[in-house]
Design an enzyme around this catalytic site. Sequence first.
Site, PDB file in Angstrom:
ATOM      1  N   ASP A 199      69.101 -35.540  35.101  1.00  0.00           N
ATOM      2  CA  ASP A 199      68.562 -36.155  33.878  1.00  0.00           C
ATOM      3  C   ASP A 199      68.229 -37.519  33.834  1.00  0.00           C
ATOM      4  OD1 ASP A 199      68.353 -35.519  30.436  1.00  0.00           O
ATOM      5  OD2 ASP A 199      69.235 -37.541  30.882  1.00  0.00           O
ATOM      6  N   TYR A 214      65.126 -45.465  30.912  1.00  0.00           N
ATOM      7  CA  TYR A 214      66.208 -45.699  31.984  1.00  0.00           C
ATOM      8  C   TYR A 214      65.769 -46.796  32.835  1.00  0.00           C
ATOM      9  CZ  TYR A 214      68.815 -41.985  29.670  1.00  0.00           C
ATOM     10  OH  TYR A 214      69.671 -41.136  29.033  1.00  0.00           O
ATOM     11  N   LYS A 254      62.620 -38.489  29.264  1.00  0.00           N
ATOM     12  CA  LYS A 254      62.548 -38.183  27.992  1.00  0.00           C
ATOM     13  C   LYS A 254      61.536 -39.410  27.455  1.00  0.00           C
ATOM     14  CE  LYS A 254      67.571 -37.819  27.976  1.00  0.00           C
ATOM     15  NZ  LYS A 254      67.856 -38.459  29.403  1.00  0.00           N
ATOM     16  N   HIS A 311      63.397 -38.969  22.899  1.00  0.00           N
ATOM     17  CA  HIS A 311      64.542 -39.809  23.266  1.00  0.00           C
ATOM     18  C   HIS A 311      65.161 -39.753  22.073  1.00  0.00           C
ATOM     19  CE1 HIS A 311      66.620 -42.292  26.208  1.00  0.00           C
ATOM     20  NE2 HIS A 311      67.697 -41.652  25.464  1.00  0.00           N
TER      21      HIS A 311
END
Length: 274
Positions: free
Chosen positions: A48, A53, A78, A108
């Site tokens: 994931d 990120y 996401k 998200h």
Amino acid sequence: MTAKQQTRTLSNGTELPVFGLGVWQARDGRETEQAVHWALEAGYRLIDTAQDYRNEASVGKAIRESGVPRDEIFLTTKFRPDGKDARVEAEKSLERLGADYLDLYLVHWPQSGPTWAWPGMEAAVDAGLTKGIGISNFSAAELAELGKVARIQPVVNQVLFSPFDYRAGLVEACEAANVVVQAYSPLGTGRHLDGPVVTRIADATGHTPAQVLIRWALQKGLSVIPKSVHQNRIVENAGVFDFELDDAAMAELDALDTTGRTADAMSRSSKWWS
């Protein structure tokens, strides 16, 4: 039984592993690449990540170099909802990941409301960019609002969940809507590992505090994605399929909840979006 052998069937018919690796706060480059490599080597089959990120490229590189066939890996990213178009951003994610498709694409967080991004998410499915779409950090009320307008229903809601954040009302609402709840930060980013109840149960069962916390969430019927960038902890976290917590231990852990078993995904003070 290994992590990859246990799944939950999503409403779109795909199989979601009940255990995987999250890479939130893992640094792009070697740190993320090693974490994904070690996880796949240890039998993880759910990875994931997220646009936010900024480590999608490293996740993709590690997957390609792992030798594990792509169709054996459940890959999630996401949509960062301050972007303009979820479908376009899915294409960009796939470019960074070096992948042909996603298994799951999540909104998200519900910035600007729970429905505005959904047409672009549905367009990503229509274009073959992802097999399934879902949400993250959505409350029961936001899920219900989305459900009224969605042509393609969400299959997953990924939320902060642990014995200390036992969002029982939200899980109940998601299950009623045929949405699987996935737990992120099940270890409280490490904060929950030295709690007296958790450590006592760990000692009594011969397992680590991390394994107890992950096992609790699994027994609640969730998919769980603990994050680590340390090989020994990645391996340790996977050691949760050879034991069960008894009713007394589960009840003790349930009692640690600080949310009132809420149907909300976040407290008002902890929301990072407007």
